[in-house]
Design a protein around this motif. Structure first.
Motif, mmCIF file in Angstrom:
data_model
loop_
_atom_site.group_PDB
_atom_site.id
_atom_site.type_symbol
_atom_site.label_atom_id
_atom_site.label_comp_id
_atom_site.label_asym_id
_atom_site.label_seq_id
_atom_site.Cartn_x
_atom_site.Cartn_y
_atom_site.Cartn_z
ATOM 1 N N UNK A 178 0.819 -1.214 0.000
ATOM 2 C CA UNK A 178 0.000 0.000 0.000
ATOM 3 C C UNK A 178 0.855 1.268 0.000
ATOM 4 N N UNK A 179 2.060 1.195 0.548
ATOM 5 C CA UNK A 179 2.922 2.373 0.631
ATOM 6 C C UNK A 179 3.576 2.728 -0.703
ATOM 7 N N UNK A 180 3.813 1.731 -1.540
ATOM 8 C CA UNK A 180 4.396 1.924 -2.875
ATOM 9 C C UNK A 180 3.620 1.065 -3.871
ATOM 10 N N UNK A 181 2.309 1.273 -3.912
ATOM 11 C CA UNK A 181 1.437 0.378 -4.685
ATOM 12 C C UNK A 181 1.766 0.351 -6.177
ATOM 13 N N UNK A 182 2.096 1.481 -6.769
ATOM 14 C CA UNK A 182 2.392 1.489 -8.215
ATOM 15 C C UNK A 182 3.620 0.646 -8.547
ATOM 16 N N UNK A 183 4.665 0.801 -7.760
ATOM 17 C CA UNK A 183 5.890 0.033 -8.001
ATOM 18 C C UNK A 183 5.640 -1.443 -7.716
ATOM 19 N N UNK A 184 4.957 -1.722 -6.611
ATOM 20 C CA UNK A 184 4.637 -3.102 -6.240
ATOM 21 C C UNK A 184 3.857 -3.786 -7.352
ATOM 22 N N UNK A 185 2.824 -3.117 -7.857
ATOM 23 C CA UNK A 185 1.981 -3.704 -8.899
ATOM 24 C C UNK A 185 2.746 -3.883 -10.208
ATOM 25 N N UNK A 186 3.605 -2.953 -10.545
ATOM 26 C CA UNK A 186 4.393 -3.081 -11.776
ATOM 27 C C UNK A 186 5.355 -4.266 -11.691
ATOM 28 N N UNK A 187 6.057 -4.386 -10.581
ATOM 29 C CA UNK A 187 6.991 -5.501 -10.408
ATOM 30 C C UNK A 187 6.254 -6.839 -10.392
#
Length: 71
Positions: A43-52
């Motif tokens: 939740x803190x870095x959702x865009x990066x998490x989802x991309x990876x």
């Protein structure tokens, strides 16, 4: 076996430096340490998490389809 390993650089529960010691046990893996993220990095870095995660899932699906076609 493929794996994905996300770590938050500011995680006070799991130290990301210790986790990187495991990299030799996972020859086909994605390891990422996300800055500005703690234990709740999803939740803190959702865009990066989802991309990876999306990239990793695409690669796993590709490998599975190659194995199915060779059977």
């Amino acid at each position: 076996m493929s794996s994905i390993n996300h770590y938050g650089a500011q995680d006070s529960v799991i130290g990301y430096k210790d986790a990187w010691k495991l990299i030799d046990n996972f020859p086909i893996a994605t390891f990422a340490t996300l800055d500005m993220a703690g234990h709740n990095l999803r939740s803190e870095q959702s865009n990066v998490f989802e991309a990876l995660t999306g990239n990793w899932l695409e690669r796993v699906q590709h490998e599975l389809s190659k194995k199915r076609s060779s059977v």
